[in-house]
Design a protein around this motif. Structure first.
Motif, PDB file in Angstrom:
ATOM      1  N   VAL A  38      -1.704   3.481   6.973  1.00  0.00           N
ATOM      2  CA  VAL A  38      -2.517   2.405   6.984  1.00  0.00           C
ATOM      3  C   VAL A  38      -2.472   1.359   5.613  1.00  0.00           C
ATOM      4  O   VAL A  38      -2.408   0.287   5.804  1.00  0.00           O
ATOM      5  CB  VAL A  38      -3.902   3.204   6.810  1.00  0.00           C
ATOM      6  N   LEU A  39      -2.301   2.067   4.608  1.00  0.00           N
ATOM      7  CA  LEU A  39      -2.083   1.254   3.345  1.00  0.00           C
ATOM      8  C   LEU A  39      -0.920   0.308   3.501  1.00  0.00           C
ATOM      9  O   LEU A  39      -0.650  -0.840   3.024  1.00  0.00           O
ATOM     10  CB  LEU A  39      -2.042   2.098   2.035  1.00  0.00           C
ATOM     11  N   ILE A  40       0.395   0.848   3.868  1.00  0.00           N
ATOM     12  CA  ILE A  40       1.616  -0.027   4.120  1.00  0.00           C
ATOM     13  C   ILE A  40       1.025  -1.181   5.201  1.00  0.00           C
ATOM     14  O   ILE A  40       1.455  -2.155   4.878  1.00  0.00           O
ATOM     15  CB  ILE A  40       2.517   0.861   4.517  1.00  0.00           C
ATOM     16  N   ARG A  41       0.308  -0.789   6.088  1.00  0.00           N
ATOM     17  CA  ARG A  41       0.411  -1.939   7.136  1.00  0.00           C
ATOM     18  C   ARG A  41      -0.775  -2.988   6.537  1.00  0.00           C
ATOM     19  O   ARG A  41      -0.560  -4.093   7.000  1.00  0.00           O
ATOM     20  CB  ARG A  41      -0.202  -1.220   8.381  1.00  0.00           C
ATOM     21  N   ASN A  42      -1.761  -2.604   5.713  1.00  0.00           N
ATOM     22  CA  ASN A  42      -2.459  -3.372   5.247  1.00  0.00           C
ATOM     23  C   ASN A  42      -1.897  -4.418   4.228  1.00  0.00           C
ATOM     24  O   ASN A  42      -2.465  -5.492   3.652  1.00  0.00           O
ATOM     25  CB  ASN A  42      -3.690  -2.714   4.658  1.00  0.00           C
ATOM     26  N   GLY A  43      -1.095  -3.943   3.664  1.00  0.00           N
ATOM     27  CA  GLY A  43      -0.084  -4.436   2.485  1.00  0.00           C
ATOM     28  C   GLY A  43      -0.763  -4.407   1.160  1.00  0.00           C
ATOM     29  O   GLY A  43      -0.905  -5.337   0.328  1.00  0.00           O
ATOM     30  N   SER A  44      -1.644  -3.329   1.031  1.00  0.00           N
ATOM     31  CA  SER A  44      -2.411  -3.174  -0.105  1.00  0.00           C
ATOM     32  C   SER A  44      -1.995  -1.908  -0.965  1.00  0.00           C
ATOM     33  O   SER A  44      -2.710  -1.168  -1.228  1.00  0.00           O
ATOM     34  CB  SER A  44      -3.878  -2.958  -0.003  1.00  0.00           C
ATOM     35  N   LEU A  45      -0.850  -1.797  -1.305  1.00  0.00           N
ATOM     36  CA  LEU A  45      -0.415  -0.535  -2.205  1.00  0.00           C
ATOM     37  C   LEU A  45      -0.693  -0.838  -3.596  1.00  0.00           C
ATOM     38  O   LEU A  45       0.355  -1.653  -4.250  1.00  0.00           O
ATOM     39  CB  LEU A  45       0.993  -0.329  -1.647  1.00  0.00           C
ATOM     40  N   LYS A  46      -1.620  -0.384  -4.141  1.00  0.00           N
ATOM     41  CA  LYS A  46      -2.105  -0.637  -5.289  1.00  0.00           C
ATOM     42  C   LYS A  46      -2.096   0.746  -6.167  1.00  0.00           C
ATOM     43  O   LYS A  46      -1.455   1.582  -5.697  1.00  0.00           O
ATOM     44  CB  LYS A  46      -3.545  -1.333  -5.443  1.00  0.00           C
ATOM     45  N   PRO A  47      -2.339   1.011  -7.475  1.00  0.00           N
ATOM     46  CA  PRO A  47      -2.245   2.018  -8.465  1.00  0.00           C
ATOM     47  C   PRO A  47      -2.830   3.258  -7.470  1.00  0.00           C
ATOM     48  O   PRO A  47      -2.219   4.223  -7.515  1.00  0.00           O
ATOM     49  CB  PRO A  47      -3.056   1.692  -9.651  1.00  0.00           C
ATOM     50  N   GLY A  48      -3.876   3.055  -7.061  1.00  0.00           N
ATOM     51  CA  GLY A  48      -4.860   4.117  -6.166  1.00  0.00           C
ATOM     52  C   GLY A  48      -3.988   4.692  -4.981  1.00  0.00           C
ATOM     53  O   GLY A  48      -3.679   6.050  -4.821  1.00  0.00           O
ATOM     54  N   PRO A  49      -3.852   3.891  -4.141  1.00  0.00           N
ATOM     55  CA  PRO A  49      -2.920   4.372  -2.986  1.00  0.00           C
ATOM     56  C   PRO A  49      -1.503   4.776  -3.423  1.00  0.00           C
ATOM     57  O   PRO A  49      -0.774   5.501  -2.574  1.00  0.00           O
ATOM     58  CB  PRO A  49      -2.635   2.990  -2.097  1.00  0.00           C
ATOM     59  N   THR A  50      -0.949   3.889  -4.605  1.00  0.00           N
ATOM     60  CA  THR A  50       0.434   4.657  -4.825  1.00  0.00           C
ATOM     61  C   THR A  50       0.554   6.161  -5.248  1.00  0.00           C
ATOM     62  O   THR A  50       1.400   6.911  -4.749  1.00  0.00           O
ATOM     63  CB  THR A  50       0.855   3.666  -6.172  1.00  0.00           C
ATOM     64  N   ILE A  51      -0.823   6.629  -5.691  1.00  0.00           N
ATOM     65  CA  ILE A  51      -0.850   7.932  -5.848  1.00  0.00           C
ATOM     66  C   ILE A  51      -0.732   8.919  -4.855  1.00  0.00           C
ATOM     67  O   ILE A  51      -0.059   9.844  -4.681  1.00  0.00           O
ATOM     68  CB  ILE A  51      -1.976   8.524  -6.577  1.00  0.00           C
ATOM     69  N   VAL A  52      -1.209   8.223  -3.702  1.00  0.00           N
ATOM     70  CA  VAL A  52      -1.323   9.029  -2.606  1.00  0.00           C
ATOM     71  C   VAL A  52       0.259   9.083  -1.894  1.00  0.00           C
ATOM     72  O   VAL A  52       0.601  10.118  -1.713  1.00  0.00           O
ATOM     73  CB  VAL A  52      -2.265   8.247  -1.239  1.00  0.00           C
ATOM     74  N   ALA A  53       0.827   8.044  -2.107  1.00  0.00           N
ATOM     75  CA  ALA A  53       2.211   7.882  -1.898  1.00  0.00           C
ATOM     76  C   ALA A  53       3.087   8.952  -2.498  1.00  0.00           C
ATOM     77  O   ALA A  53       4.045   9.515  -1.936  1.00  0.00           O
ATOM     78  CB  ALA A  53       2.783   6.520  -1.900  1.00  0.00           C
ATOM     79  N   VAL A  54       2.962   9.012  -3.964  1.00  0.00           N
ATOM     80  CA  VAL A  54       3.607  10.177  -4.655  1.00  0.00           C
ATOM     81  C   VAL A  54       3.201  11.564  -4.326  1.00  0.00           C
ATOM     82  O   VAL A  54       4.422  12.315  -4.169  1.00  0.00           O
ATOM     83  CB  VAL A  54       3.189   9.716  -6.279  1.00  0.00           C
ATOM     84  N   LEU A  55       2.050  11.809  -3.855  1.00  0.00           N
ATOM     85  CA  LEU A  55       1.783  13.076  -3.412  1.00  0.00           C
ATOM     86  C   LEU A  55       2.428  13.390  -2.044  1.00  0.00           C
ATOM     87  O   LEU A  55       2.768  14.440  -1.788  1.00  0.00           O
ATOM     88  CB  LEU A  55       0.171  13.170  -3.349  1.00  0.00           C
ATOM     89  N   PHE A  56       2.446  12.419  -1.370  1.00  0.00           N
ATOM     90  CA  PHE A  56       3.059  12.501   0.104  1.00  0.00           C
ATOM     91  C   PHE A  56       4.575  12.876  -0.081  1.00  0.00           C
ATOM     92  O   PHE A  56       5.123  13.703   0.623  1.00  0.00           O
ATOM     93  CB  PHE A  56       2.940  11.218   0.784  1.00  0.00           C
ATOM     94  N   GLY A  57       5.246  12.126  -1.033  1.00  0.00           N
ATOM     95  CA  GLY A  57       6.742  12.419  -1.375  1.00  0.00           C
ATOM     96  C   GLY A  57       6.894  13.842  -1.895  1.00  0.00           C
ATOM     97  O   GLY A  57       7.766  14.382  -1.463  1.00  0.00           O
ATOM     98  N   PHE A  58       5.977  14.333  -2.770  1.00  0.00           N
ATOM     99  CA  PHE A  58       6.189  15.677  -3.276  1.00  0.00           C
ATOM    100  C   PHE A  58       5.899  16.582  -2.242  1.00  0.00           C
ATOM    101  O   PHE A  58       6.808  17.701  -2.228  1.00  0.00           O
ATOM    102  CB  PHE A  58       5.313  15.844  -4.424  1.00  0.00           C
ATOM    103  N   PHE A  59       4.949  16.636  -1.374  1.00  0.00           N
ATOM    104  CA  PHE A  59       4.783  17.450  -0.382  1.00  0.00           C
ATOM    105  C   PHE A  59       6.040  17.327   0.486  1.00  0.00           C
ATOM    106  O   PHE A  59       6.637  18.516   1.203  1.00  0.00           O
ATOM    107  CB  PHE A  59       3.506  17.353   0.400  1.00  0.00           C
ATOM    108  N   LEU A  60       6.249  16.250   0.772  1.00  0.00           N
ATOM    109  CA  LEU A  60       7.259  16.070   2.157  1.00  0.00           C
ATOM    110  C   LEU A  60       8.927  16.760   1.620  1.00  0.00           C
ATOM    111  O   LEU A  60       9.516  17.308   2.253  1.00  0.00           O
ATOM    112  CB  LEU A  60       7.612  14.589   2.417  1.00  0.00           C
ATOM    113  N   ALA A  61       8.954  16.258   0.424  1.00  0.00           N
ATOM    114  CA  ALA A  61      10.508  16.690  -0.061  1.00  0.00           C
ATOM    115  C   ALA A  61      10.392  18.042  -0.735  1.00  0.00           C
ATOM    116  O   ALA A  61      11.477  18.524  -0.856  1.00  0.00           O
ATOM    117  CB  ALA A  61      10.772  15.540  -1.351  1.00  0.00           C
ATOM    118  N   SER A  62       9.535  18.747  -0.914  1.00  0.00           N
ATOM    119  CA  SER A  62       9.437  19.868  -1.484  1.00  0.00           C
ATOM    120  C   SER A  62      10.064  20.061  -2.836  1.00  0.00           C
ATOM    121  O   SER A  62      11.209  20.873  -2.920  1.00  0.00           O
ATOM    122  CB  SER A  62       9.752  20.915  -0.370  1.00  0.00           C
TER     123      SER A  62
END
Length: 64
Positions: free
Chosen positions: A17-41
């Motif tokens: 949703v954040l990527i589609r809205n084009g609003s990847l700011k510092p807060g959403p970036t944290i979500v992206a980083v957490l997603f990466g850690f969980f996904l990559a293990s």
């Protein structure tokens, strides 16, 4: 396992949703980083999993 899978799914949906809205700011970036850690293990993923599980358990213990 069910909690970590739910967290990954939730973070993936939020990230899309954040990527589609084009609003990847510092807060959403944290979500992206957490997603990466969980996904990559990565090596830090178990620590993040423990932290997220403790948050989930704390929220679960709240009664109204």
């Amino acid at each position: 396992m069910a909690i970590s899978l739910s967290v990954v799914l939730l973070l993936a949906i939020i990230l899309v949703v954040l990527i589609r809205n084009g609003s990847l700011k510092p807060g959403p970036t944290i979500v992206a980083v957490l997603f990466g850690f969980f996904l990559a293990s990565t090596g830090i993923a178990p620590s993040i999993n423990r932290f997220m599980n403790s948050i989930a358990e704390t929220i679960n213990q709240i009664s109204f």
